[in-house]
Design a protein around this motif. Structure first.
Motif, PDB file in Angstrom:
ATOM      1  N   UNK A 138       3.461  -5.036   7.963  1.00  0.00           N
ATOM      2  CA  UNK A 138       4.407  -4.626   7.955  1.00  0.00           C
ATOM      3  C   UNK A 138       4.694  -4.464   6.771  1.00  0.00           C
ATOM      4  N   UNK A 139       4.764  -3.656   6.155  1.00  0.00           N
ATOM      5  CA  UNK A 139       5.367  -3.405   4.360  1.00  0.00           C
ATOM      6  C   UNK A 139       6.174  -3.837   3.985  1.00  0.00           C
ATOM      7  N   UNK A 140       6.217  -3.945   2.689  1.00  0.00           N
ATOM      8  CA  UNK A 140       7.945  -4.518   2.228  1.00  0.00           C
ATOM      9  C   UNK A 140       9.299  -2.980   1.950  1.00  0.00           C
ATOM     10  N   UNK A 141       8.458  -1.662   3.046  1.00  0.00           N
ATOM     11  CA  UNK A 141       9.724  -0.879   3.950  1.00  0.00           C
ATOM     12  C   UNK A 141      10.027  -0.553   5.680  1.00  0.00           C
ATOM     13  N   UNK A 142       9.395  -2.051   5.913  1.00  0.00           N
ATOM     14  CA  UNK A 142       9.119  -1.969   7.246  1.00  0.00           C
ATOM     15  C   UNK A 142       8.311  -1.133   8.157  1.00  0.00           C
ATOM     16  N   UNK A 143       7.863  -0.260   7.455  1.00  0.00           N
ATOM     17  CA  UNK A 143       6.261   0.751   7.661  1.00  0.00           C
ATOM     18  C   UNK A 143       5.696  -0.289   9.164  1.00  0.00           C
ATOM     19  N   UNK A 144       4.834  -0.073   9.995  1.00  0.00           N
ATOM     20  CA  UNK A 144       3.563  -0.606   9.873  1.00  0.00           C
ATOM     21  C   UNK A 144       2.827  -0.075  10.255  1.00  0.00           C
ATOM     22  N   UNK A 145       1.560  -0.732   8.927  1.00  0.00           N
ATOM     23  CA  UNK A 145       0.651  -0.200   8.033  1.00  0.00           C
ATOM     24  C   UNK A 145      -0.692  -0.559   8.461  1.00  0.00           C
ATOM     25  N   UNK A 146      -2.091   0.291   8.844  1.00  0.00           N
ATOM     26  CA  UNK A 146      -3.739  -0.077   8.610  1.00  0.00           C
ATOM     27  C   UNK A 146      -4.103  -1.023   7.387  1.00  0.00           C
ATOM     28  N   UNK A 147      -4.256  -2.057   7.825  1.00  0.00           N
ATOM     29  CA  UNK A 147      -4.180  -2.843   6.123  1.00  0.00           C
ATOM     30  C   UNK A 147      -5.809  -2.592   6.246  1.00  0.00           C
ATOM     31  N   UNK A 148      -6.244  -2.701   4.545  1.00  0.00           N
ATOM     32  CA  UNK A 148      -7.554  -2.049   3.943  1.00  0.00           C
ATOM     33  C   UNK A 148      -8.021  -3.762   3.728  1.00  0.00           C
ATOM     34  N   UNK A 149      -9.081  -3.589   3.175  1.00  0.00           N
ATOM     35  CA  UNK A 149     -10.043  -4.389   2.173  1.00  0.00           C
ATOM     36  C   UNK A 149     -10.988  -4.784   1.125  1.00  0.00           C
TER      37      UNK A 149
END
Ligand SMILES: C[S@@+](CC[C@H](N)C(=O)[O-])C[C@H]1O[C@@H](n2cnc3c(N)ncnc32)[C@H](O)[C@@H]1O
Length: 332
Positions: A138-149
């Motif tokens: 969950x990003x800081x706006x509340x959206x659920x995002x795929x995480x990259x690395x």
């Protein structure tokens, strides 16, 4: 800002690969960790150190009148070597990306691919936790995002929202059903179990007669870890998570989702081994004076059983069991 989960917010998208891609290359790329390293050199599993797991599985094989065992993600063949010692007439097949160890008894077959069909027991011991998955947060706006690395530094960044057109809908559907993140606080994470579900369903569909059992550490809906469960191990120690091929990368398995995908039931290893007659009670002291050798043998068997059924240890592992009415169906 640091979220209340103790995680700094992630930067926006970079060119870094998704976790699933980086993890897959790190473990199974041409120079991947598991192409070069034996699992037993880096961590201990319940098939190392004693033949108790093999004994329990042999009981199951005999009860179901089977004569074949396929071990998926067989490591260096430790479990099959123990089964071969206990019951040399069994047909044994290791499915493993690493090369066949020179010391393995010749009757044990070795293949990098699954057989088309199986009449027997398929066991996957600590395999699913090494199947790479996408990670969402969950990003800081509340959206659920795929995480990259970034594979060389471990620096994470946000990719697309999981509900964006172009991201396979199966990812957001899986999250919604099995690990909901909507409305959770920024920084909350999940490992998306679709790749494990598909991998295990593909194994189970090959079993024409017999059972398939996946044994692993995991969680269910009631116990998902808010910070996710990505871990790395190297030479017996837990080390910072890095998908650069220098170390193992693993994450706990959403066992309820795997069981639903393949038509199976979930039980703890403690209960499964108890059903299979594994007993951790110590022998009576009287045996020490009447038959010292039997006493020492029984004591070491009890210690191994206690290890495999321990709370906060191997006993809390899950068995996902498919086929033949489950493990207890034919036990007397
Ligand atoms: C954590 S180790 C477990 C080894 C052993 N089963 C044990 O419990 O000690 C996972 C193993 O699965 C193997 N593996 C992972 N994906 C595989 C695949 N698709 N096909 C064959 N082997 C695979 C890895 O190479 C590694 O040896």
């Amino acid at each position: 800002m640091v979220t209340s989960l103790g995680m700094p917010p992630l930067p926006p998208r970079t060119d870094a690969p998704s976790w699933r891609t980086a993890w897959d290359r790190a473990l199974y790329g041409p120079d991947g960790f598991y192409r070069r390293h034996a699992p037993a050199d880096h961590f201990r599993t319940a098939v190392h150190g004693s033949d108790l797991m093999a004994r329990a599985l042999l009981r199951l094989v005999e009860a179901h009148d089977l004569d074949t065992v396929v071990d998926v993600g067989a490591g260096r063949g430790e479990l099959l070597a123990a089964l071969h010692r206990l019951s040399p007439e069994l047909e044994l097949l290791a499915v493993e990306v690493a090369p066949r160890p020179a010391t393995l008894p010749p009757p044990i077959a070795w293949s990098p691919v699954l057989p088309e069909s199986v009449d027997g027991l398929v066991i996957a011991h600590e395999w699913l936790d090494n199947i790479p998955c996408h990670v969402a947060a969950v990003d800081d706006k509340g959206d659920v995002r795929v995480v990259h690395v970034d594979p060389s530094t471990g620096q994470e960044s946000y990719g697309h929202r999981v509900s964006t057109p172009g991201v396979p809908p199966s990812m957001s559907e899986w999250l919604e059903q099995w690990w909901p993140l909507e409305g959770r606080e920024p920084g909350t994470r999940a490992e998306i179990g679709t790749s494990r579900d598909l991998a295990w369903a593909d194994v189970v569909r090959r079993v024409e007669r017999g059972l398939a059992i996946a044994v692993d550490y995991g969680h269910t809906m009631e116990s998902r870890p808010a910070e996710g469960s990505l871990r790395s191990y190297l030479e017996g120690r837990q080390v910072p998570v890095l998908p650069d091929g220098s170390r193992d990368v693993t994450a706990h398995v959403a066992v309820d989702s795997v069981a639903a995908a393949a038509g199976g039931t979930v039980t703890t290893q403690r209960d499964a081994l108890q059903a299979l007659g594994i007993d951790s009670s110590r022998p009576t002291l009287a045996l020490a004076s009447t038959d010292p050798a039997a006493y020492v043998g029984a004591l070491s068997g009890a210690a191994a059983a206690a290890d495999l059924t321990a709370a906060d240890g191997f006993g809390d592992f899950y068995w996902v069991v498919s086929g033949a009415g489950g493990i207890s169906a034919k036990l007397g």
